[in-house]
Design a protein around this motif. Structure first.
Motif, PDB file in Angstrom:
ATOM      1  N   HIS A  19       8.292   7.041  -0.035  1.00  7.26           N
ATOM      2  CA  HIS A  19       8.216   5.969   0.836  1.00  7.26           C
ATOM      3  C   HIS A  19       9.744   5.042   1.572  1.00  7.26           C
ATOM      4  CE1 HIS A  19       7.177   1.583   1.062  1.00  7.26           C
ATOM      5  NE2 HIS A  19       6.839   1.739   2.190  1.00  7.26           N
ATOM      6  N   LYS A  31       1.068   7.001  -6.667  1.00  6.79           N
ATOM      7  CA  LYS A  31       0.123   7.917  -6.748  1.00  6.79           C
ATOM      8  C   LYS A  31       0.721   9.181  -6.480  1.00  6.79           C
ATOM      9  CE  LYS A  31      -3.007   4.162  -7.843  1.00  6.79           C
ATOM     10  NZ  LYS A  31      -4.379   3.701  -6.887  1.00  6.79           N
ATOM     11  N   ARG A  73      -6.235  -5.682  -2.285  1.00  6.76           N
ATOM     12  CA  ARG A  73      -5.211  -4.434  -2.303  1.00  6.76           C
ATOM     13  C   ARG A  73      -6.320  -3.377  -3.219  1.00  6.76           C
ATOM     14  NH1 ARG A  73       0.335  -6.103  -5.685  1.00  6.76           N
ATOM     15  NH2 ARG A  73      -0.552  -6.049  -7.822  1.00  6.76           N
ATOM     16  N   GLU A  74      -6.351  -3.738  -4.043  1.00  8.71           N
ATOM     17  CA  GLU A  74      -7.236  -2.443  -5.012  1.00  8.71           C
ATOM     18  C   GLU A  74      -8.628  -1.603  -3.854  1.00  8.71           C
ATOM     19  OE1 GLU A  74      -7.251  -5.300  -5.973  1.00  8.71           O
ATOM     20  OE2 GLU A  74      -5.607  -4.994  -7.846  1.00  8.71           O
ATOM     21  N   GLU A 108       2.763   1.789  -3.458  1.00  5.90           N
ATOM     22  CA  GLU A 108       1.078   2.361  -4.623  1.00  5.90           C
ATOM     23  C   GLU A 108       1.190   4.015  -4.944  1.00  5.90           C
ATOM     24  OE1 GLU A 108      -1.531  -0.223  -5.119  1.00  5.90           O
ATOM     25  OE2 GLU A 108      -0.537  -1.756  -5.850  1.00  5.90           O
ATOM     26  N   LEU A 109       0.940   3.941  -2.608  1.00  4.16           N
ATOM     27  CA  LEU A 109       0.545   4.915  -2.695  1.00  4.16           C
ATOM     28  C   LEU A 109       1.212   6.763  -3.179  1.00  4.16           C
ATOM     29  CD1 LEU A 109      -2.701   6.419  -1.625  1.00  4.16           C
ATOM     30  CD2 LEU A 109      -1.020   6.370   1.043  1.00  4.16           C
ATOM     31  N   GLU A 147      -7.188   6.512   0.004  1.00  4.14           N
ATOM     32  CA  GLU A 147      -6.826   7.673  -1.153  1.00  4.14           C
ATOM     33  C   GLU A 147      -8.205   8.884  -0.814  1.00  4.14           C
ATOM     34  OE1 GLU A 147      -7.147   6.719  -5.240  1.00  4.14           O
ATOM     35  OE2 GLU A 147      -5.304   4.690  -4.781  1.00  4.14           O
ATOM     36  N   SER A 207      -6.753   0.411  -0.997  1.00  4.69           N
ATOM     37  CA  SER A 207      -5.909   1.509  -1.667  1.00  4.69           C
ATOM     38  C   SER A 207      -6.638   2.432  -1.599  1.00  4.69           C
ATOM     39  CB  SER A 207      -5.365   1.203  -2.878  1.00  4.69           C
ATOM     40  OG  SER A 207      -4.537   0.282  -2.760  1.00  4.69           O
ATOM     41  N   LYS A 208      -8.204   2.242  -2.184  1.00  5.26           N
ATOM     42  CA  LYS A 208      -9.156   3.256  -2.774  1.00  5.26           C
ATOM     43  C   LYS A 208      -9.594   4.025  -1.499  1.00  5.26           C
ATOM     44  CE  LYS A 208     -11.289   0.935  -6.949  1.00  5.26           C
ATOM     45  NZ  LYS A 208     -12.618   0.603  -7.275  1.00  5.26           N
ATOM     46  N   GLN A 224       0.681  -1.314  -0.136  1.00  3.17           N
ATOM     47  CA  GLN A 224       0.298  -0.072  -0.006  1.00  3.17           C
ATOM     48  C   GLN A 224       1.398   1.039  -0.107  1.00  3.17           C
ATOM     49  OE1 GLN A 224      -3.098   0.568  -0.258  1.00  3.17           O
ATOM     50  NE2 GLN A 224      -3.679  -1.672  -0.636  1.00  3.17           N
ATOM     51  N   SER A 225       2.479   1.393   1.003  1.00  4.60           N
ATOM     52  CA  SER A 225       3.042   2.453   0.646  1.00  4.60           C
ATOM     53  C   SER A 225       3.606   2.782  -0.973  1.00  4.60           C
ATOM     54  CB  SER A 225       4.031   1.958   1.515  1.00  4.60           C
ATOM     55  OG  SER A 225       3.528   1.871   3.233  1.00  4.60           O
TER      56      SER A 225
END
Length: 692
Positions: free
Chosen positions: A510, A505, A673-674, A501-502, A681, A677-678, A498-499
């Protein structure tokens, strides 16, 4: 006493660069009350820094507009305008000893010697009006000998203005000049025509030295002399285009004297510094392409001096032939000689491989080689090592490649001959970086007024753009507030996924404790050896080790400017306190909740590619069949290792979560995980409230 005085002079030269921007020099030969008054004025802000009396020299060719600008400077800043002619006549009129000596030369038609002129100027500058209001020397020194004599007499300006006007325009300005012998007023037939009064026009005269032939001689002499003068003032002069409107020129001089412009119109003097792999050379090329400064390399200048058989080059060759290093003193002298050449004087210069030590930087300052800009690139050690260890050199073409960022062509012949240089191994890079950090800490203080600390982790174009903005005196655009996020959870809860990907974006940095520890383990540092022992036993690494590690990483510019996501930290009260001490309280704290049974299942299925370090999972993210043979299970992911880590985590979970509850949100870490993430966010966008 002579020994003590000699030791003092030697020591004070080493001390003064540290205080060059805030010291005041006071004449200790005055009465003690006068000295006390000067000190009091300084301490009250009346004679130093922004309030210190300005000591200005203005130079330029004949007809460059010096007289006009002098009038405007005097009007704005109240300094005392001094020309050598006026000073000579005043001394003669006073009948002083110096005046009597000067009178003898003047009456005989001879030139007044430089030594006598310097003494007269020194006497004038010591008078109370100059001491209190500052001074403006107009057209002096005119020669290198005079400049050297001024330096020897301790007369050094705080500002040196050079008006630059092309020769053809100077000639045009002069040949059109006419003087009214009755009023002394000077007109110009084109730019400042005389009144249409027949009586005035009938008495105007064209001076003998305003003919084109005479002007060409004067201009030639000026160019020869100014080349000799400029090395004395290379560190503080500004060159201003003298063809502009007088108000525009005055405005630029005004900015310069108020400290709002440092050689913007003049040649730029640039040093780019940074650890190995920070991108100095590529950025130097960008600056040279855009600004036309002369790129200098210390080693190239040594080779050129040897090739040209200069006296300094022969001295360098002698040392090298004896197997000795070229001394710092010799390198600085070679560099000073090179910087006095017309291309560097006119175009400016850029150094990117010197100075490498604080003592070299001090020697540059003492030699009058002072940059207008000192750029320092900040890059964390793990990124530097990655940049360097991937480098490969082609011995045939000399071209450098990088296995990740600039891969070589897929030509077997080329690939076979590539090699890694000894200085590009991780151990060598770390050693060089640590040496650099020791030296640069003092350099940052020395160059503090000219220092530009830049984030060297950004892409090449972004870094180049920021450097250009600084050199063009363009302020940085306002950046949005940076996010500060902590993602917390048990082992195998998905924190790193998660870290990562975030961060990608949102453009955040990180900071993963696991990655930092792996870096130290792979490079067998002292921290790495302790981390390996802790991982084997399943215990948390001591705060005395992990806190300095995180503090060092969080001190870098990329973290401070772009925002961050912390993954795996903090885990103890001491670590929480360390964040507060660094003023790094997070804006958001996410807790990924995963039951122990799921954690165990995830950990047991983890596999790591021994060559790339990429992580797979036998159930959730299976590897390609052709990679199975090189996959390994980590000791820490065994049943026993995972249970130990889980126990350690559960012991601290409640304390950490309680502390960050006001900025926290619990996230169901068992979902895809999607989906996770949503939700994260949405919280960051404040579409979903915090719920702890």
């Amino acid at each position: 006493m002579q020994k003590r005085i000699g030791a003092y002079h030697e020591n004070v030269r080493a001390i003064m660069p540290f205080y060059s921007n805030l010291h005041v020099k006071i004449d200790g030969t005055q009465e003690k009350k006068a000295i006390a008054g000067s000190i009091e004025s300084y301490l009250l802000g009346g004679s130093s820094g922004k309030g210190s009396p300005k000591r200005i020299i203005i130079a330029g060719p004949p007809a460059s507009g010096k007289g006009t600008q002098c009038e405007m400077i005097v009007e704005k800043f109240g300094v005392v305008h001094i020309s050598t002619g006026d000073a000579l006549r005043a001394e003669v009129a006073k009948g002083s000893e110096l005046g009597q000596q000067a009178k003898g030369f003047m009456e005989s038609g001879g030139l007044v010697p430089d030594e006598l002129i310097i003494n007269i100027v020194k006497e004038r500058l010591a008078e109370p009006d100059c001491q209190e209001r500052g001074w403006l020397l107009d057209g002096f020194p005119r020669t290198g000998v005079q400049a050297e004599a001024l330096e020897a007499a301790g007369i050094r300006p705080s500002h040196f203005i050079l008006l630059d006007v092309p020769d053809d325009i100077l000639v045009e300005r002069c040949v059109g000049r006419r003087t009214d012998p009755e009023t002394g007023k000077i007109y110009h037939l084109k730019y400042n025509p005389p009144p249409e009064d027949p009586e005035v026009q009938g008495r105007l005269v064209h001076r003998a030295d305003d003919t084109e032939e005479a002007m060409q001689k004067r201009i030639g002499a000026y160019h020869e002399n100014v080349r000799a003068i400029m090395p004395f003032y290379s560190n503080l002069h500004v060159k201003i285009d003298g063809t502009q409107e007088k108000k525009v020129i005055s405005s630029k001089i005004d900015k310069y004297l108020k400290g709002k412009m440092s050689s913007v119109d003049g040649p730029k003097r640039i040093i780019i510094a940074g650890p190995p792999g920070s991108g100095k050379r590529s950025q130097a090329e960008c600056v040279v392409d855009k600004f036309g400064v002369v790129e200098l390399s210390m080693m190239d200048e040594i080779r050129n001096a040897i090739s040209n058989s200069t006296a300094l080059g022969l001295a360098a060759k002698q040392r090298m032939d004896q197997g000795l290093l070229v001394s710092d003193d010799l390198m600085v002298r070679i560099l000073k000689e090179r910087l006095s050449k017309p291309d560097c004087m006119q175009q400016g210069w850029l150094l990117h491989d010197f100075p490498k030590t604080f003592s070299q930087a001090i020697m540059l300052e003492e030699a009058g080689i002072q940059p207008s800009h000192f750029f320092l690139f900040d890059v964390p050690e793990d990124i530097l090592v990655e940049r360097c260890v991937g480098r490969r050199k082609d011995p045939v073409t000399g071209k450098m490649y990088h296995l990740k960022y600039d891969p070589p062509p897929e030509d077997p012949e080329v690939l076979d001959r590539l090699f890694q240089r000894a200085e590009d191994t991780s151990r060598s890079v770390l050693n060089r970086m640590h040496q650099f950090q020791v030296e640069v800490s003092n350099m940052k203080f020395l160059y503090r007024g000219r220092l530009h600390l830049l984030d060297g982790t950004v892409d090449k174009d972004s870094l180049s753009s920021r450097i250009s903005d600084i050199l063009e005196d363009v302020g940085p655009s306002a950046a949005p507030p940076s996010l500060k996020v902590v993602i917390f959870g048990p082992p195998a809860s998905g924190k790193s996924v998660q870290s990562t990907e975030l961060a990608k974006k949102l453009g955040l940095v990180h900071v993963c404790t696991g990655d930092l520890l792996r870096f130290h383990i792979e490079n067998e540092t002292q921290v790495g050896l302790k981390a390996r022992s802790s991982l084997a036993s399943g215990t948390l690494l001591s705060d005395d080790v992990i806190i300095p590690l995180i503090k060092e990483r969080m001190s870098h510019l990329d973290v401070r400017q772009r925002g961050w996501i912390l993954d795996g930290f903090p885990r103890t009260i001491r670590q929480i306190q360390a964040l507060k001490e660094m003023e790094l309280d997070p804006d958001f704290f996410f807790l990924l909740e995963v039951p122990d049974a799921v954690v165990l299942e995830r950990a047991l299925g983890k596999r790591v590619d021994s060559q790339t370090g990429k992580i797979y999972h036998t159930s959730f993210h299976p590897p390609p069949h052709h990679l199975v043979h090189r996959l390994r299970a980590q000791t820490s992911d065994s049943r026993e290792g995972t249970l130990r880590r889980l126990q350690t985590y559960r012991e601290v979970e409640a304390t950490v979560v309680s502390y960050f509850s006001c900025v926290g949100r619990r996230i169901n870490g068992q979902r895809a995980r999607e989906e996770i993430s949503k939700e994260i966010e949405a919280v960051l966008a404040r579409r979903i409230p915090l719920d702890m």
